[in-house]
Design an enzyme around this catalytic site. Structure first.
Site, PDB file in Angstrom:
ATOM      1  N   LYS A 149       0.875  -1.176   0.000  1.00 38.00           N
ATOM      2  CA  LYS A 149       0.000   0.000   0.000  1.00 38.00           C
ATOM      3  C   LYS A 149       0.910   1.223   0.000  1.00 38.00           C
ATOM      4  CE  LYS A 149      -4.204  -1.863   0.967  1.00 38.00           C
ATOM      5  NZ  LYS A 149      -5.453  -1.537   0.277  1.00 38.00           N
ATOM      6  N   LYS A 257     -13.531  -7.407  -5.884  1.00 35.87           N
ATOM      7  CA  LYS A 257     -13.880  -7.712  -4.489  1.00 35.87           C
ATOM      8  C   LYS A 257     -15.370  -8.067  -4.462  1.00 35.87           C
ATOM      9  CE  LYS A 257     -10.546  -4.647  -2.179  1.00 35.87           C
ATOM     10  NZ  LYS A 257      -9.913  -3.849  -3.249  1.00 35.87           N
TER      11      LYS A 257
END
Length: 350
Positions: A149, A257
């Site tokens: 990230k 997702k």
């Protein structure tokens, strides 16, 4: 047939950083369907400030779903088009109810523990020392694909972290993915991507914020690193809208997702549209408990996608449910020697 739902707070073992802030807990809801003494369970998980169905009427819609469970899965899925996480939980719960084992939704070589799923090792945002420690830990754990990230600390320090990895591991040994979560300014995105390209990255997820279609299309055309759309897919409900988005932007990858895109059915719609435009994809969990992660993993295995998937988040919480999912050398396994610790008779007291 009747249904009920209950809320559950998942507590992070340590605060986890994203470009939208620090997470200390995550809300999730479970739907339980009961018929003739048999129970099925599904998980409806949202991420505040990100999910399309992070709305004031969320619990009201859950209640409505349970009151109208007699309408059946397909009718309810259509009625819940703006609540993708409830669509996902509902699909899970119906599969769970139909199954001999409420946690074996898609029987396969994966659930028989003869085959595994390749997954990436996630490195959370934090200061340089914290991120470096995580990188070393993921490599030691045997991951060959690491996802970082980025976008929360100084960009030069993030470049130093990538330099540290590449000084020790070439791209044949460690695949690196970075996820910017929309952190780059549209004016500087291409410049930053070009700086990142020297580290031979697999891909960069969502370099700029969503809903900048023209700018993202230019980036995808000009980029020196394959771009994966993630947040861009949230809130795009119809097949026509999905096709229009991918046709306009033409990304190299999309990240799916199920909790964000309408469960298994919504995920398969995106895959169908993406493959029409030769866009590759992989599947990622959205910080669900092991109940949701288990369903996503079993579904993902059946899609025969050889890329590393984003399915390794089950160990983040202090109060997750013990289950057969096990990570070993960058692979997710379903260890049939391990039992589920989830008591249907105590669910309302969780």
């Amino acid at each position: 047939m009747n249904a009920s739902y209950f809320k559950y707070l998942l507590h992070f073992k340590q605060p986890s950083g994203t470009s939208r802030g620090i997470l200390t807990y995550k809300e999730t809801w479970f739907i339980v369907i009961e018929k003739e003494g048999k129970k099925g369970i599904g998980e409806c998980g949202i991420l505040r400030g990100l999910s399309a169905d992070d709305r004031p009427d969320y619990e009201e819609k859950l209640q409505w779903t349970c009151q109208n469970i007699h309408l059946g899965e397909l009718k309810l899925w259509d009625e819940l088009i703006e609540f993708p996480s409830i669509q996902f939980g509902l699909e899970m719960a119906f599969l769970s109810l139909k199954s001999e084992n409420p946690f074996i939704l898609f029987p396969s070589n994966f659930t028989e523990n003869t085959k595994s799923i390749s997954i990436n090792g996630l490195v959370w945002m934090g200061d340089e020392a914290f991120m470096k420690a995580q990188i070393e830990d993921r490599v030691e754990q045997g991951f060959s694909c690491i996802k970082l990230k980025i976008g929360a600390i100084d960009f030069d320090k993030e470049l130093d972290l990538l330099r540290f990895i590449r000084a020790n591991f070439d791209e044949e040994t460690i695949e690196i993915r970075v996820d910017a979560n929309g952190a780059f300014n549209s004016n500087e995105a291409l410049f930053k991507i070009n700086q990142l390209s020297g580290f031979k990255l697999h891909s960069i997820e969502q370099p700029i914020k969503k809903n900048q279609t023209d700018t993202m299309a230019v980036l995808c055309k000009s980029t020196s690193i394959p771009i994966a759309l993630d947040e861009e897919l949230i809130g795009v409900f119809s097949v026509e809208a999905k096709q229009k988005l991918l046709q306009e932007i033409r990304p190299q990858y999309i990240v799916l997702k199920p909790s964000f895109v309408g469960g298994f059915r919504g995920t398969l719609e995106w895959i169908s549209v993406a493959e029409k435009f030769n866009i590759a994809w992989w599947i990622t969990s959205a910080l669900e408990s092991n109940v949701g992660l288990n369903a996503i993993a079993q579904f993902t295995f059946l899609q025969n996608n050889l890329l590393a998937q984003g399915l390794g988040t089950g160990s983040l919480y202090t109060n997750n449910f013990d289950c057969p999912l096990t990570v070993s050398d960058g692979q997710l396994w379903y260890d049939t020697k391990k039992e589920w610790e989830f008591d249907f008779n105590q669910i309302n007291t969780l």
